[in-house]
Design an enzyme around this catalytic site. Structure first.
Site, PDB file in Angstrom:
ATOM      1  N   GLN A   1       0.825  -1.201   0.000  1.00 48.45           N
ATOM      2  CA  GLN A   1       0.000   0.000   0.000  1.00 48.45           C
ATOM      3  C   GLN A   1       0.861   1.254   0.000  1.00 48.45           C
ATOM      4  O   GLN A   1       0.520   2.263  -0.619  1.00 48.45           O
ATOM      5  CB  GLN A   1      -0.927  -0.007   1.221  1.00 48.45           C
ATOM      6  CG  GLN A   1      -2.131   0.906   1.085  1.00 48.45           C
ATOM      7  CD  GLN A   1      -3.088   0.421   0.012  1.00 48.45           C
ATOM      8  OE1 GLN A   1      -3.076  -0.739  -0.370  1.00 48.45           O
ATOM      9  NE2 GLN A   1      -3.900   1.312  -0.503  1.00 48.45           N
TER      10      GLN A   1
ATOM     11  N   HIS B   1       2.100   3.334  -3.203  1.00 48.66           N
ATOM     12  CA  HIS B   1       1.223   4.218  -3.975  1.00 48.66           C
ATOM     13  C   HIS B   1       1.660   5.675  -3.895  1.00 48.66           C
ATOM     14  O   HIS B   1       1.596   6.412  -4.879  1.00 48.66           O
ATOM     15  CB  HIS B   1      -0.222   4.121  -3.456  1.00 48.66           C
ATOM     16  CG  HIS B   1      -0.999   2.979  -4.023  1.00 48.66           C
ATOM     17  ND1 HIS B   1      -1.337   2.901  -5.350  1.00 48.66           N
ATOM     18  CD2 HIS B   1      -1.527   1.882  -3.436  1.00 48.66           C
ATOM     19  CE1 HIS B   1      -2.032   1.792  -5.559  1.00 48.66           C
ATOM     20  NE2 HIS B   1      -2.154   1.159  -4.417  1.00 48.66           N
TER      21      HIS B   1
ATOM     22  N   GLU C   1     -10.063   2.873   4.011  1.00 47.50           N
ATOM     23  CA  GLU C   1     -10.410   2.565   2.617  1.00 47.50           C
ATOM     24  C   GLU C   1     -10.411   1.050   2.393  1.00 47.50           C
ATOM     25  O   GLU C   1     -11.369   0.478   1.879  1.00 47.50           O
ATOM     26  CB  GLU C   1      -9.403   3.244   1.692  1.00 47.50           C
ATOM     27  CG  GLU C   1      -9.617   2.970   0.214  1.00 47.50           C
ATOM     28  CD  GLU C   1      -8.504   3.545  -0.640  1.00 47.50           C
ATOM     29  OE1 GLU C   1      -8.712   3.663  -1.865  1.00 47.50           O
ATOM     30  OE2 GLU C   1      -7.413   3.864  -0.108  1.00 47.50           O
ATOM     31  N   HIS C   2      -9.317   0.397   2.759  1.00 45.00           N
ATOM     32  CA  HIS C   2      -9.179  -1.062   2.634  1.00 45.00           C
ATOM     33  C   HIS C   2      -8.961  -1.650   4.023  1.00 45.00           C
ATOM     34  O   HIS C   2      -8.083  -1.194   4.749  1.00 45.00           O
ATOM     35  CB  HIS C   2      -7.972  -1.449   1.782  1.00 45.00           C
ATOM     36  CG  HIS C   2      -7.883  -0.782   0.448  1.00 45.00           C
ATOM     37  ND1 HIS C   2      -7.143   0.373   0.240  1.00 45.00           N
ATOM     38  CD2 HIS C   2      -8.423  -1.108  -0.751  1.00 45.00           C
ATOM     39  CE1 HIS C   2      -7.230   0.719  -1.033  1.00 45.00           C
ATOM     40  NE2 HIS C   2      -8.006  -0.157  -1.656  1.00 45.00           N
TER      41      HIS C   2
ATOM     42  N   ASP D   1      -7.371  -4.636  -6.014  1.00 46.47           N
ATOM     43  CA  ASP D   1      -6.886  -3.602  -6.932  1.00 46.47           C
ATOM     44  C   ASP D   1      -7.043  -4.034  -8.384  1.00 46.47           C
ATOM     45  O   ASP D   1      -7.148  -3.182  -9.269  1.00 46.47           O
ATOM     46  CB  ASP D   1      -5.410  -3.305  -6.657  1.00 46.47           C
ATOM     47  CG  ASP D   1      -5.207  -2.482  -5.390  1.00 46.47           C
ATOM     48  OD1 ASP D   1      -6.178  -1.858  -4.923  1.00 46.47           O
ATOM     49  OD2 ASP D   1      -4.075  -2.472  -4.871  1.00 46.47           O
TER      50      ASP D   1
ATOM     51  N   HIS E   1     -51.675  25.578  -2.436  1.00 45.91           N
ATOM     52  CA  HIS E   1     -51.551  24.121  -2.492  1.00 45.91           C
ATOM     53  C   HIS E   1     -52.902  23.466  -2.204  1.00 45.91           C
ATOM     54  O   HIS E   1     -53.314  22.515  -2.881  1.00 45.91           O
ATOM     55  CB  HIS E   1     -50.521  23.629  -1.462  1.00 45.91           C
ATOM     56  CG  HIS E   1     -49.103  23.878  -1.843  1.00 45.91           C
ATOM     57  ND1 HIS E   1     -48.589  25.122  -2.065  1.00 45.91           N
ATOM     58  CD2 HIS E   1     -48.073  23.000  -2.043  1.00 45.91           C
ATOM     59  CE1 HIS E   1     -47.296  25.023  -2.378  1.00 45.91           C
ATOM     60  NE2 HIS E   1     -46.959  23.738  -2.369  1.00 45.91           N
TER      61      HIS E   1
END
Length: 439
Positions: free
Chosen positions: A268, A271, A337-338, A371, A430
Site C-alpha cells: 500500500q 502508492h 479505505e481497505h 486492486d 396548495h
C-alpha cells in the site's frame, strides 16, 4: 520502523481517538483557490488553454487533445499478451460483480388509483478520470468504465494525463484498456484542467460544436488538485468523491503470518508518500515480527525511499489493542479505505465491521487482489469517509426517479388531509390545487 501506539488501557468508546489514530493530513479546501484560476483558464481558453496547461504541468504538449482512434488501436495491438489476458479477466470478473449490483425497480400500490413507481435511470454522459502520475493505472480504467457500462450510461469519456515519454499521448496500456472496453472518446488531459474540461466542455477551435461536450458526472481518483477541482465544480456536475491518499488497515491476531502482513502494508505504501499503512493487533509478538519483516522486505524495493517515507509518516503505524473486540471498535473509528482481516475466525469478525470501504477476509484475500481482479471495485472512500459513503459501483451512475400515478379515487383518499396540512403550513394555493380536483 512503524510507530506503535498502545491502546490497551484506553476506553475506546469514550476517548477522542482522532488525534491518536494515524491519518494523512490533506486539506482539499485550501487547494480550491489554487485550482480556481486553472478552471477559469479552461473556461475562457478552451482547447488551447488545455494544451498550454499540459505543457506547463506535464512537461509535454499533446499533438491533439483528443486521442486519435488509430492510437487506441495501435496501443491494443502492441499490448503484451499476458497483460491483455490479465485485463480481460479483470474486466470479466468486474462485469459479473457490477451487473449483480443493478437495483430492481418497484411499483407500489397504495390503494385504488394510487401508485408510486421507483425507477432507476442512468446518467446520460459521464467523465471518467484516470490518474497517471507515479504509476500507470489501466486497472482504474476498468474500475470506472465497467460499472458505468453496467448502469447503461450511453456516453463515456476518459481523461488521463499526457506522457512525455510517449510523445504527448497517454500511457499506451491505459489506451489499450480503453480500447478493450470499447471507449473511443479519450482525452490527453490531466489534473484540475481535465476536471474543468469534463465539467465545462470544450468547443472546437472555430467555436462551432463541441470538441468535448460537458458531462453530467465525473468519477475516478486523483491527487489533491483533482479533488479540489471536483469540489469547486460540484453542483455544475455530480462527482463520486474526493479521493485522498490510499489507506490500508490490517486487523491481525497471533495466527497471522508476519511476512504476509508486512508485505501488504508495504504494497500500500508504494502508492504515495502519504499512503497510510496501519496494523491493528492484540499480539506483541506479531508486532515484533512484522517490524522485522518490514526491515527485511523494504530494501531493494523499486520505490524503497517512498515506501520508507510512507511507513514512517504520521499516517502509518501499529495500534496495539486489548482484544479483537477493541480491534473492531478502533477499525470502525478509523473507517479505512481497505480493511484486511487476518485472524482465527476472519469471517465472523468481518461480519461485525460497519465502517470500511472494502473488507478483505482471510489471509488469501490481500488488497492487491481487489486492486485488480477480485471483481470488486478499487475506487473507494478514503480519509474516514467510509463512515458515510460507499465505493464506486453501478448505483453510482444511476438516479432514482419516482413516478407518481394517482387517479381521482386515489387523490380523493388523501384530499382532505393534504388540504389540512397545506393550510397549516400557510400554503393555501396548495390546498386549492387539491380542492379543485375534489369538487
Amino acid at each position: 520502523m512503524l510507530t506503535v501506539t498502545d491502546l490497551r488501557s484506553v476506553d475506546t468508546a469514550a476517548a477522542d481517538l482522532s488525534r491518536i489514530i494515524p491519518r494523512a493530513e490533506v486539506d482539499v479546501a485550501s487547494m480550491v483557490p489554487t485550482v480556481a484560476p486553472i478552471i477559469e483558464q479552461v473556461r475562457d481558453g478552451g482547447q488551447q488553454a488545455l494544451l498550454e496547461l499540459s505543457e506547463r504541468f506535464d512537461g509535454v504538449r499533446p499533438p491533439s487533445l483528443r486521442v486519435p482512434a488509430e492510437a487506441l488501436q495501435q496501443a491494443l495491438d502492441a499490448l503484451d499478451p499476458a497483460v491483455r489476458a490479465a485485463l480481460e479477466e479483470s474486466i470479466r470478473r468486474a462485469r459479473t460483480v457490477h451487473a449483480a449490483q443493478i437495483p430492481s425497480g418497484s411499483t407500489v400500490e397504495l390503494g385504488e388509483g394510487a401508485v408510486v413507481e421507483n425507477r432507476w435511470v442512468p446518467v446520460d454522459r459521464v467523465g471518467l478520470y484516470v490518474p497517471g502520475g507515479r504509476a500507470v493505472y489501466p486497472s482504474s480504467v476498468v474500475m470506472n468504465v465497467v460499472p458505468a457500462q453496467a448502469a447503461g450510461v450511453d456516453s463515456l469519456v476518459v481523461a488521463t494525463p499526457p506522457q512525455k515519454d510517449h510523445g504527448g499521448l497517454p500511457h499506451p496500456t491505459v489506451l489499450a484498456a480503453c480500447a478493450l472496453l470499447g471507449v473511443d472518446e479519450v482525452y490527453a488531459a490531466g489534473g484540475a484542467q481535465a476536471i474543468a474540461m469534463l465539467a465545462l466542455g470544450v468547443r472546437e477551435d472555430d467555436g462551432e460544436g463541441w470538441l468535448c461536450a460537458p458531462v453530467q458526472m465525473i468519477t475516478g481518483p486523483g491527487n489533491v488538485y483533482v479533488a479540489a477541482a471536483k469540489r469547486a465544480l460540484q453542483g455544475v456536475v455530480g462527482v463520486d468523491a474526493e479521493a485522498g491518499p490510499s489507506e490500508i488497515a490490517v486487523i491481525a491476531d497471533g495466527t497471522a503470518r508476519a511476512d504476509w502482513v508486512a508485505s501488504d502494508l508495504i504494497s500500500q505504501s508504494e502508492h504515495d508518500p502519504l499512503a497510510a499503512s496501519v496494523l491493528i493487533t492484540d499480539s506483541e509478538d506479531l508486532v515484533r515480527d512484522v517490524q522485522a519483516e518490514v526491515e527485511r522486505q523494504v530494501p531493494g524495493q523499486l520505490h524503497e525511499e517512498q515506501i520508507r517515507v510512507a511507513l514512517t509518516g504520521p499516517q502509518s503505524g501499529v495500534l496495539l489493542v486489548r482484544d479483537m473486540d477493541q480491534a473492531v471498535e478502533v477499525s470502525d473509528l478509523y473507517a479505512t479505505e481497505h480493511l484486511e482481516i487476518q485472524t482465527r475466525d476472519a469471517q465472523a469478525l468481518a461480519a461485525r465491521v460497519r465502517h470500511a470501504g472494502a473488507v478483505f477476509v482471510g489471509s488469501h484475500s490481500p488488497v492487491p487482489l481487489g486492486d485488480y481482479s477480485a471483481g470488486s471495485n478499487h475506487v473507494l472512500p478514503t480519509s474516514g469517509t467510509a463512515r458515510f459513503s460507499s465505493g464506486l459501483s453501478t448505483v453510482t451512475f444511476l438516479k432514482l426517479q419516482q413516478v407518481i400515478r394517482y387517479e381521482a379515487a386515489g387523490l380523493a383518499g388523501v384530499s382532505e388531509g393534504i388540504q389540512a396540512l397545506a393550510t397549516d403550513e400557510r400554503l393555501p394555493a396548495h390546498a386549492v390545487s387539491i380542492r379543485l380536483r375534489a369538487d
